[in-house]
Design an enzyme around this catalytic site. Structure first.
Site, PDB file in Angstrom:
ATOM      1  N   ASN A  10       0.872  -1.183   0.000  1.00 27.73           N
ATOM      2  CA  ASN A  10       0.000   0.000   0.000  1.00 27.73           C
ATOM      3  C   ASN A  10       0.902   1.224   0.000  1.00 27.73           C
ATOM      4  O   ASN A  10       1.505   1.558   1.015  1.00 27.73           O
ATOM      5  CB  ASN A  10      -0.896  -0.033   1.252  1.00 27.73           C
ATOM      6  CG  ASN A  10      -1.758   1.204   1.365  1.00 27.73           C
ATOM      7  OD1 ASN A  10      -1.791   2.042   0.462  1.00 27.73           O
ATOM      8  ND2 ASN A  10      -2.460   1.328   2.490  1.00 27.73           N
ATOM      9  N   LYS A  12       0.117   4.251  -0.261  1.00 27.73           N
ATOM     10  CA  LYS A  12      -0.524   5.418   0.386  1.00 27.73           C
ATOM     11  C   LYS A  12      -0.294   6.690  -0.445  1.00 27.73           C
ATOM     12  O   LYS A  12      -0.241   6.618  -1.670  1.00 27.73           O
ATOM     13  CB  LYS A  12      -0.032   5.543   1.835  1.00 27.73           C
ATOM     14  CG  LYS A  12      -0.229   4.234   2.615  1.00 27.73           C
ATOM     15  CD  LYS A  12      -0.102   4.383   4.100  1.00 27.73           C
ATOM     16  CE  LYS A  12      -0.335   3.034   4.780  1.00 27.73           C
ATOM     17  NZ  LYS A  12      -0.298   3.091   6.224  1.00 27.73           N
ATOM     18  N   HIS A  97      -9.768   1.017   4.746  1.00 22.78           N
ATOM     19  CA  HIS A  97      -8.484   1.178   5.439  1.00 22.78           C
ATOM     20  C   HIS A  97      -8.681   2.066   6.666  1.00 22.78           C
ATOM     21  O   HIS A  97      -9.483   3.008   6.637  1.00 22.78           O
ATOM     22  CB  HIS A  97      -7.444   1.787   4.491  1.00 22.78           C
ATOM     23  CG  HIS A  97      -6.060   1.726   5.054  1.00 22.78           C
ATOM     24  ND1 HIS A  97      -5.609   2.637   5.981  1.00 22.78           N
ATOM     25  CD2 HIS A  97      -5.053   0.838   4.869  1.00 22.78           C
ATOM     26  CE1 HIS A  97      -4.369   2.318   6.321  1.00 22.78           C
ATOM     27  NE2 HIS A  97      -4.001   1.234   5.671  1.00 22.78           N
ATOM     28  N   GLU A  99      -7.029   4.415   7.823  1.00 26.28           N
ATOM     29  CA  GLU A  99      -6.836   5.851   7.581  1.00 26.28           C
ATOM     30  C   GLU A  99      -8.091   6.455   6.954  1.00 26.28           C
ATOM     31  O   GLU A  99      -8.427   7.610   7.215  1.00 26.28           O
ATOM     32  CB  GLU A  99      -5.579   6.061   6.711  1.00 26.28           C
ATOM     33  CG  GLU A  99      -4.315   5.836   7.541  1.00 26.28           C
ATOM     34  CD  GLU A  99      -3.134   5.251   6.791  1.00 26.28           C
ATOM     35  OE1 GLU A  99      -3.087   5.324   5.554  1.00 26.28           O
ATOM     36  OE2 GLU A  99      -2.247   4.690   7.473  1.00 26.28           O
ATOM     37  N   GLU A 168      -5.614  -5.121  10.184  1.00 29.70           N
ATOM     38  CA  GLU A 168      -4.582  -4.114  10.448  1.00 29.70           C
ATOM     39  C   GLU A 168      -4.896  -3.422  11.773  1.00 29.70           C
ATOM     40  O   GLU A 168      -5.709  -2.481  11.811  1.00 29.70           O
ATOM     41  CB  GLU A 168      -4.565  -3.074   9.321  1.00 29.70           C
ATOM     42  CG  GLU A 168      -4.272  -3.654   7.961  1.00 29.70           C
ATOM     43  CD  GLU A 168      -3.707  -2.615   7.007  1.00 29.70           C
ATOM     44  OE1 GLU A 168      -2.549  -2.776   6.601  1.00 29.70           O
ATOM     45  OE2 GLU A 168      -4.391  -1.628   6.711  1.00 29.70           O
ATOM     46  N   GLY A 174       2.239   2.063  10.882  1.00 29.17           N
ATOM     47  CA  GLY A 174       3.180   3.173  10.782  1.00 29.17           C
ATOM     48  C   GLY A 174       3.862   3.528  12.096  1.00 29.17           C
ATOM     49  O   GLY A 174       4.501   4.570  12.207  1.00 29.17           O
ATOM     50  N   SER A 214       3.269  -2.396  10.310  1.00 30.90           N
ATOM     51  CA  SER A 214       4.716  -2.465  10.525  1.00 30.90           C
ATOM     52  C   SER A 214       5.310  -3.832  10.179  1.00 30.90           C
ATOM     53  O   SER A 214       6.244  -4.286  10.841  1.00 30.90           O
ATOM     54  CB  SER A 214       5.072  -2.057  11.964  1.00 30.90           C
ATOM     55  OG  SER A 214       4.631  -0.732  12.222  1.00 30.90           O
TER      56      SER A 214
HETATM   57  P1  13P Z   1       2.813   0.194   7.777  1.00 30.08           P
HETATM   58  O1  13P Z   1       3.359  -1.081   7.153  1.00 30.08           O
HETATM   59  O2  13P Z   1       3.559   1.418   7.347  1.00 30.08           O
HETATM   60  O3  13P Z   1       2.646   0.066   9.241  1.00 30.08           O
HETATM   61  O4  13P Z   1       1.334   0.388   7.158  1.00 30.08           O
HETATM   62  C1  13P Z   1       0.444  -0.665   7.194  1.00 30.08           C
HETATM   63  C2  13P Z   1      -0.732  -0.292   6.383  1.00 30.08           C
HETATM   64  O5  13P Z   1      -1.487   0.589   6.734  1.00 30.08           O
HETATM   65  C3  13P Z   1      -0.954  -1.004   5.114  1.00 30.08           C
HETATM   66  O6  13P Z   1      -2.210  -0.738   4.594  1.00 30.08           O
END
Ligand code: 13P
Length: 255
Positions: A10, A12, A97, A99, A168, A174, A214
């Protein structure tokens, strides 16, 4: 039941057009050197989709989009229809997601509409679920997952193979803090149980449930070794070949 491993990046809201294209070519090379049984997907931002599509054209890498709107077409300025994504060559769309849920206020009702219309547009769906740290501390993790997975009620029996779930935990995204393999396994097993309640046992056994939060080369093997962890949805570590390839390699070794 053995399920193929699935590693997805992803991207982002990162990268320039040029860097996205280069990374896409790097991913093609990495996927060529990996076990063909491993599914690999990349989810660039909307405006890079076409560039990435051209760079992965002759490979098995799956093109994904990070979001879509819950309607086919209309006066929805700034939004993107899943039919437009399909028309662009996108195969899978990420929906729900954390976010999107927590920064942009997406509700389960909105996510339900998105899943429904994305499936109708013939896209596969990667449905993301996961609890916040407060919800985990309050002992509500499974309740939250059950509520979020309820949107799968919209999935028809013939569509179940087009759904992937990504667990997740919000506190691991993150942050550098990864769920332990035990925490991930426990949550994945519970997700599979909820999927079974909604779509039946056979669909639940076949469904790939990915872990996100992560994931990196150093922890991929122990996470992917868990019986109900079928892959990874990777954020930060998907932005460079050197970080992403070891995750694909870990999945290859287990396939
Ligand atoms: P990270 O791997 O940066 O923690 O992000 C995970 C994520 O949100 C994948 O969609």
């Amino acid at each position: 039941m053995s399920r193929a491993k699935y590693i997805a990046g992803n991207w982002k809201m990162h990268l320039t057009k040029r860097r996205a294209s280069t990374l896409a070519r790097d991913m093609v090379a990495a996927a060529e050197n990996s076990n063909p049984a491993v599914k690999v997907a990349v989810f660039p931002t909307y405006v890079h989709l076409d560039h990435v599509r051209r760079n992965i054209r002759n490979s098995n890498i799956i093109l994904g989009a990070q979001n879509c709107y819950g309607k086919k077409e209309g006066a929805f300025t700034g939004e993107i229809s899943p039919y437009m994504l399909r028309d662009m060559g996108v195969k899978v769309v990420m929906i729900g997601h954390s976010e999107r849920r927590h920064i942009f206020g997406e509700t389960d009702a909105m996510i339900f509409e998105k899943v429904k219309i994305a499936l109708r547009a013939k896209l596969d769906v990667m449905l993301c679920v996961g609890e916040t740290i407060d919800e985990r501390k309050a002992g509500e993790t499974f309740k939250v997952l059950a509520r979020q997975l309820k949107v799968l009620k919209v999935v028809k029996p013939a569509q179940t193979s087009r759904i992937t779930v990504a667990y997740e935990p919000v506190w691991a995204i993150g942050t550098g803090e990864t769920a332990t393999p035990q925490i991930a396994q426990e949550a994945h097993a519970e997700c599979r149980r909820f999927v079974g309640e909604i779509l039946g046992d056979e669909a639940a056994q076949q469904m790939q449930i990915l872990y996100g939060g992560s994931m990196k080369g150093s922890n991929a093997d122990e996470l992917l070794s868990q019986p109900d962890v079928d892959g990874g949805l990777v954020g930060g570590a998907s932005l460079s070949k050197d970080d992403f390839s070891p995750i694909i390699n870990a999945a290859s070794a287990l396939s």
